[in-house]
Design a protein around this motif. Sequence first.
Motif, PDB file in Angstrom:
ATOM      1  N   LEU A   1       5.273  -3.476 -17.762  1.00 48.45           N
ATOM      2  CA  LEU A   1       5.098  -2.276 -16.748  1.00 48.45           C
ATOM      3  C   LEU A   1       5.870  -0.987 -17.467  1.00 48.45           C
ATOM      4  CD1 LEU A   1       5.396  -3.838 -13.332  1.00 48.45           C
ATOM      5  CD2 LEU A   1       3.373  -3.144 -14.382  1.00 48.45           C
ATOM      6  N   LEU A   2       6.753  -1.348 -18.273  1.00 49.57           N
ATOM      7  CA  LEU A   2       7.584  -0.204 -19.037  1.00 49.57           C
ATOM      8  C   LEU A   2       6.570   0.892 -19.742  1.00 49.57           C
ATOM      9  CD1 LEU A   2      10.798  -2.182 -20.261  1.00 49.57           C
ATOM     10  CD2 LEU A   2      10.556  -0.307 -18.573  1.00 49.57           C
ATOM     11  N   LYS A   3       5.507   0.158 -19.975  1.00 45.76           N
ATOM     12  CA  LYS A   3       4.530   1.022 -21.053  1.00 45.76           C
ATOM     13  C   LYS A   3       3.741   2.019 -20.090  1.00 45.76           C
ATOM     14  CE  LYS A   3       3.496  -2.419 -24.358  1.00 45.76           C
ATOM     15  NZ  LYS A   3       3.820  -3.715 -23.730  1.00 45.76           N
ATOM     16  N   THR A   4       3.887   1.726 -18.743  1.00 43.58           N
ATOM     17  CA  THR A   4       3.168   2.466 -17.746  1.00 43.58           C
ATOM     18  C   THR A   4       4.069   3.647 -17.163  1.00 43.58           C
ATOM     19  OG1 THR A   4       3.287   0.929 -15.925  1.00 43.58           O
ATOM     20  CG2 THR A   4       1.552   0.718 -17.500  1.00 43.58           C
ATOM     21  N   LEU A   5       5.372   3.698 -17.473  1.00 41.76           N
ATOM     22  CA  LEU A   5       6.154   4.414 -16.907  1.00 41.76           C
ATOM     23  C   LEU A   5       5.800   5.969 -16.681  1.00 41.76           C
ATOM     24  CD1 LEU A   5       9.813   3.455 -17.965  1.00 41.76           C
ATOM     25  CD2 LEU A   5       8.814   3.283 -15.813  1.00 41.76           C
TER      26      LEU A   5
ATOM     27  N   GLN B   1       1.038  -1.198  -0.061  1.00 42.08           N
ATOM     28  CA  GLN B   1       0.132  -0.100   0.075  1.00 42.08           C
ATOM     29  C   GLN B   1       0.796   1.219  -0.082  1.00 42.08           C
ATOM     30  OE1 GLN B   1      -0.330  -1.236   4.404  1.00 42.08           O
ATOM     31  NE2 GLN B   1      -1.551   0.607   4.212  1.00 42.08           N
ATOM     32  N   TYR B   2       0.336   2.619  -0.519  1.00 40.51           N
ATOM     33  CA  TYR B   2       0.852   3.566  -0.097  1.00 40.51           C
ATOM     34  C   TYR B   2       0.189   4.921  -0.248  1.00 40.51           C
ATOM     35  CZ  TYR B   2      -0.433   3.384  -5.022  1.00 40.51           C
ATOM     36  OH  TYR B   2      -0.918   3.226  -6.517  1.00 40.51           O
ATOM     37  N   SER B   3       0.672   5.819   0.769  1.00 35.17           N
ATOM     38  CA  SER B   3      -0.093   6.879   0.995  1.00 35.17           C
ATOM     39  C   SER B   3      -0.339   7.861  -0.195  1.00 35.17           C
ATOM     40  CB  SER B   3       0.252   7.621   2.146  1.00 35.17           C
ATOM     41  OG  SER B   3       1.584   8.434   1.553  1.00 35.17           O
ATOM     42  N   SER B   4      -1.449   8.617  -0.021  1.00 33.63           N
ATOM     43  CA  SER B   4      -1.946   9.520  -0.990  1.00 33.63           C
ATOM     44  C   SER B   4      -0.861  10.428  -1.889  1.00 33.63           C
ATOM     45  CB  SER B   4      -3.146  10.458  -0.547  1.00 33.63           C
ATOM     46  OG  SER B   4      -3.307  11.282  -1.789  1.00 33.63           O
ATOM     47  N   ILE B   5      -0.678  10.193  -3.265  1.00 33.47           N
ATOM     48  CA  ILE B   5       0.670  10.412  -4.024  1.00 33.47           C
ATOM     49  C   ILE B   5       0.385  12.142  -3.916  1.00 33.47           C
ATOM     50  CG2 ILE B   5       1.461   8.417  -4.807  1.00 33.47           C
ATOM     51  CD1 ILE B   5       0.187   9.301  -7.559  1.00 33.47           C
ATOM     52  N   THR B   6      -0.884  12.312  -3.809  1.00 35.94           N
ATOM     53  CA  THR B   6      -1.081  13.950  -4.166  1.00 35.94           C
ATOM     54  C   THR B   6      -0.326  14.784  -2.949  1.00 35.94           C
ATOM     55  OG1 THR B   6      -3.011  14.006  -3.065  1.00 35.94           O
ATOM     56  CG2 THR B   6      -3.210  13.815  -5.379  1.00 35.94           C
ATOM     57  N   ASN B   7       0.190  14.157  -1.921  1.00 32.30           N
ATOM     58  CA  ASN B   7       0.757  14.738  -0.750  1.00 32.30           C
ATOM     59  C   ASN B   7       2.323  14.959  -1.428  1.00 32.30           C
ATOM     60  OD1 ASN B   7      -1.238  14.565   0.713  1.00 32.30           O
ATOM     61  ND2 ASN B   7      -0.647  12.786   1.739  1.00 32.30           N
TER      62      ASN B   7
ATOM     63  N   LEU C   1       2.436   2.878 -10.597  1.00 37.20           N
ATOM     64  CA  LEU C   1       3.045   3.501 -11.803  1.00 37.20           C
ATOM     65  C   LEU C   1       1.757   4.261 -12.419  1.00 37.20           C
ATOM     66  CD1 LEU C   1       5.405   0.879 -13.031  1.00 37.20           C
ATOM     67  CD2 LEU C   1       6.130   3.189 -12.288  1.00 37.20           C
ATOM     68  N   THR C   2       0.717   3.502 -12.534  1.00 38.10           N
ATOM     69  CA  THR C   2      -0.610   3.979 -12.816  1.00 38.10           C
ATOM     70  C   THR C   2      -1.121   5.290 -12.523  1.00 38.10           C
ATOM     71  OG1 THR C   2      -1.250   1.811 -13.602  1.00 38.10           O
ATOM     72  CG2 THR C   2      -2.948   3.228 -13.902  1.00 38.10           C
ATOM     73  N   ASP C   3      -1.031   5.373 -10.976  1.00 37.43           N
ATOM     74  CA  ASP C   3      -1.501   6.519 -10.422  1.00 37.43           C
ATOM     75  C   ASP C   3      -0.755   7.671 -10.492  1.00 37.43           C
ATOM     76  OD1 ASP C   3      -3.605   5.085  -9.216  1.00 37.43           O
ATOM     77  OD2 ASP C   3      -2.731   4.924  -7.202  1.00 37.43           O
ATOM     78  N   ALA C   4       0.720   7.358 -10.505  1.00 37.41           N
ATOM     79  CA  ALA C   4       1.746   8.572 -10.371  1.00 37.41           C
ATOM     80  C   ALA C   4       2.132   8.685 -11.999  1.00 37.41           C
ATOM     81  CB  ALA C   4       2.824   8.190  -9.605  1.00 37.41           C
ATOM     82  N   ARG C   5       1.325   8.647 -12.798  1.00 36.77           N
ATOM     83  CA  ARG C   5       1.762   9.026 -14.305  1.00 36.77           C
ATOM     84  C   ARG C   5       2.534  10.362 -14.538  1.00 36.77           C
ATOM     85  NH1 ARG C   5      -0.183   5.475 -19.062  1.00 36.77           N
ATOM     86  NH2 ARG C   5       1.939   6.134 -19.401  1.00 36.77           N
ATOM     87  N   ARG C   6       1.875  11.440 -13.562  1.00 40.31           N
ATOM     88  CA  ARG C   6       2.307  12.670 -13.990  1.00 40.31           C
ATOM     89  C   ARG C   6       3.117  12.979 -12.974  1.00 40.31           C
ATOM     90  NH1 ARG C   6      -0.781  13.552 -17.764  1.00 40.31           N
ATOM     91  NH2 ARG C   6      -3.179  13.013 -17.681  1.00 40.31           N
ATOM     92  N   MET C   7       3.668  12.249 -12.285  1.00 36.12           N
ATOM     93  CA  MET C   7       4.791  12.585 -11.073  1.00 36.12           C
ATOM     94  C   MET C   7       6.443  12.480 -11.713  1.00 36.12           C
ATOM     95  SD  MET C   7       3.222  13.149  -7.969  1.00 36.12           S
ATOM     96  CE  MET C   7       4.158  12.547  -6.726  1.00 36.12           C
ATOM     97  N   PRO C   8       6.927  13.367 -11.186  1.00 37.68           N
ATOM     98  CA  PRO C   8       8.427  12.901 -11.199  1.00 37.68           C
ATOM     99  C   PRO C   8       8.862  11.904 -10.424  1.00 37.68           C
ATOM    100  CG  PRO C   8       8.058  15.712 -10.569  1.00 37.68           C
ATOM    101  CD  PRO C   8       6.701  14.505 -10.508  1.00 37.68           C
ATOM    102  N   MET C   9       9.699  10.753 -11.143  1.00 37.02           N
ATOM    103  CA  MET C   9       9.812   9.576 -10.425  1.00 37.02           C
ATOM    104  C   MET C   9      11.301   9.154 -10.566  1.00 37.02           C
ATOM    105  SD  MET C   9       7.762   6.035 -10.706  1.00 37.02           S
ATOM    106  CE  MET C   9       6.137   6.425  -9.884  1.00 37.02           C
TER     107      MET C   9
ATOM    108  N   ALA D   1       7.543  14.554  -5.605  1.00 29.07           N
ATOM    109  CA  ALA D   1       8.348  13.390  -6.291  1.00 29.07           C
ATOM    110  C   ALA D   1       8.564  12.149  -5.412  1.00 29.07           C
ATOM    111  CB  ALA D   1       9.827  14.076  -6.556  1.00 29.07           C
ATOM    112  N   ILE D   2       8.619  11.010  -6.352  1.00 30.49           N
ATOM    113  CA  ILE D   2       8.715   9.722  -5.878  1.00 30.49           C
ATOM    114  C   ILE D   2      10.009   8.955  -6.298  1.00 30.49           C
ATOM    115  CG2 ILE D   2       7.722   7.469  -5.818  1.00 30.49           C
ATOM    116  CD1 ILE D   2       4.692   8.823  -6.353  1.00 30.49           C
ATOM    117  N   GLY D   3      10.499   8.190  -5.281  1.00 29.16           N
ATOM    118  CA  GLY D   3      11.738   7.351  -5.520  1.00 29.16           C
ATOM    119  C   GLY D   3      11.157   5.926  -5.065  1.00 29.16           C
ATOM    120  N   VAL D   4      11.581   5.048  -5.999  1.00 31.99           N
ATOM    121  CA  VAL D   4      11.229   3.509  -5.676  1.00 31.99           C
ATOM    122  C   VAL D   4      11.993   2.569  -6.095  1.00 31.99           C
ATOM    123  CG1 VAL D   4       9.789   3.498  -7.792  1.00 31.99           C
ATOM    124  CG2 VAL D   4       9.218   2.150  -5.689  1.00 31.99           C
ATOM    125  N   GLY D   5      12.540   1.770  -5.000  1.00 31.52           N
ATOM    126  CA  GLY D   5      13.178   0.564  -5.470  1.00 31.52           C
ATOM    127  C   GLY D   5      14.428   0.189  -4.511  1.00 31.52           C
TER     128      GLY D   5
END
Length: 509
Positions: free
Chosen positions: A366-370, A312-318, A342-350, A321-325
Amino acid sequence: MKIFPAELVKAIDQYTIANEPIASIDLMERASMAVTSKVMELYPESNQEFSIFAGSGNNGGDGLAIARMLSQQGYRTQIYFIQTTPSTTSDTAINLGRIVPSENLTIETLKPEAVIPYVTPETVIIDTLFGSGVNRPLDAFNKHMVEYINDSGCTIISVDLPSGLMAEDNSTNDPDAIIRADYTITLELPKLALLLPENEQYVGELSIVPIGLHPKALEGFPSNMHFITNEMASKMLYKRRKFAHKGTFGHCYLIAGSQKMLGAAILSSKACMKTGAGLLTTHIPAGLQTALNIAVPEVMIDQDSNTECFTQYSSITNYDAIGVGPGLGTNTTTIATLAQLLTDARRMPMVIDADGLNILAYNKELLKTLPKFAILTPHPKEFERLAGSWNNDIEKIERLYQFAKEHSAYIVLKGAHTIVASPDGRLWFASVGNPGMATAGSGDVLTGIILSLLGQGYSPEEASILGVHLHGLAGDIAAKEESQEALIASSIVDSIGRAFKFLWEIRNL
Ligand SMILES: NC(=O)C1=CN([C@@H]2O[C@H](COP(=O)(O)OP(=O)(O)OC[C@H]3O[C@@H](n4cnc5c(N)ncnc54)[C@H](OP(=O)(O)O)[C@@H]3O)[C@@H](O)[C@H]2O)[C@@H](O)CC1
Ligand SMILES: [K+]
């Protein structure tokens, strides 16, 4: 600083001669002076002896001038002038005429049938057989010279390029017909071949000496490849405004760590805070809160309900930028949650690293949903899993171009000269960093640095380039203080502050 192919280096050389203006022999003199200064910096004691092997092209012309200059500075210098082709270039002929043999300076001409003289191992060889004019594997006699020099046991300094190495593609070259230098002193511009890992055995320690090529030509001639300099990185720094508050510098969200790899989350979090993020929330599996809190009190913690995987993750609108891995693991549930993110954060710097990349490699759909312009930071093995294998470094670069374009992503391929590839076909090569940084957790630190820059509003391009440079500088500062051996990922984090200070000093010059 741009990286140009050999033909353009020649054109810049010609432009400088025509527009400075300067006679070509004087440009050769200036270049030779710059190399001589660097050689004297390496060998300040004038009891050092040099043997200069000079070819009949302009690289050999440089060698003759360097020999004259070293002998004038009191160094005993022998020249072996190799005459295999009848055509000695005019500047080389002039420099040949300027050689006045003396106690400090001797010259011997070697022709194909000549016996190569013995050079004692204490002598330093300066290799000026060939430079950027080589366009095919060396002929038999020159290969013999190269083998002789390589087997001499002497320290070898190559001027411009190790002789026999072509400036770009060496995939069809003869590896035994290339000088294996300890040092390469290249003129003004780094050449692509000097930056590729497969050529490390030939290049040795690389230094670049300015020779005063015309700034208009350096600016105006096109190239899609760049070498990241301190000046370039320092210009990217954003000034922190006086009335800023912690919200101004972004709220980063890091998804990292697992029971066995909490360290990755700690290192990444620390690096993110040290790079100037206003706020950082780190998502970790249940049960690890206290450990993270103690290690990085500055960080806010978002605990998963699961102890083993990312569910799970908290609301990304907060977040900005996101770092993952880093240290995330590749559990099936983790994969599903990352897919959702990846789907939820389509417009986020990541920025995506480590297990995030492994998940992408084994679930290529999943690369298609980066998110657009996501930054991926693979080491070569991870990149191979993502993009397929290659036969040589030129093919690897081709793969980088294609992959960045196809997925509209920035790829940071980690290595001795880390390469940043942009989706529109540009490349940046790192100029800093050292082998001490090949140590556990070093990549986690880079992820934290890049995440922090993204959170502060740097563009993905700036965050990748500046992030790579800060990471390398911090590593160099740490290695200087502690040695490459003792350098650990935490040492890089501890040096980020000094890396920033160094860049600000350059910016404010
Ligand atoms: N950039 C700058 O601004 C400045 C550059 N300067 C210096 O100039 C250098 C470039 O000089 P360059 O063009 O004369 O080439 P270089 O490598 O010395 O020799 C080429 C000769 O080798 C020959 N040849 C080629 N392949 C061969 C092979 N496989 N086996 C045998 N022969 C082969 C080739 O002949 P050809 O191909 O015509 O047969 C040609 O005769 C550069 O590296 C730097 O040191 C500075 O002086 C001033 C400022
Ligand atoms: K050379």
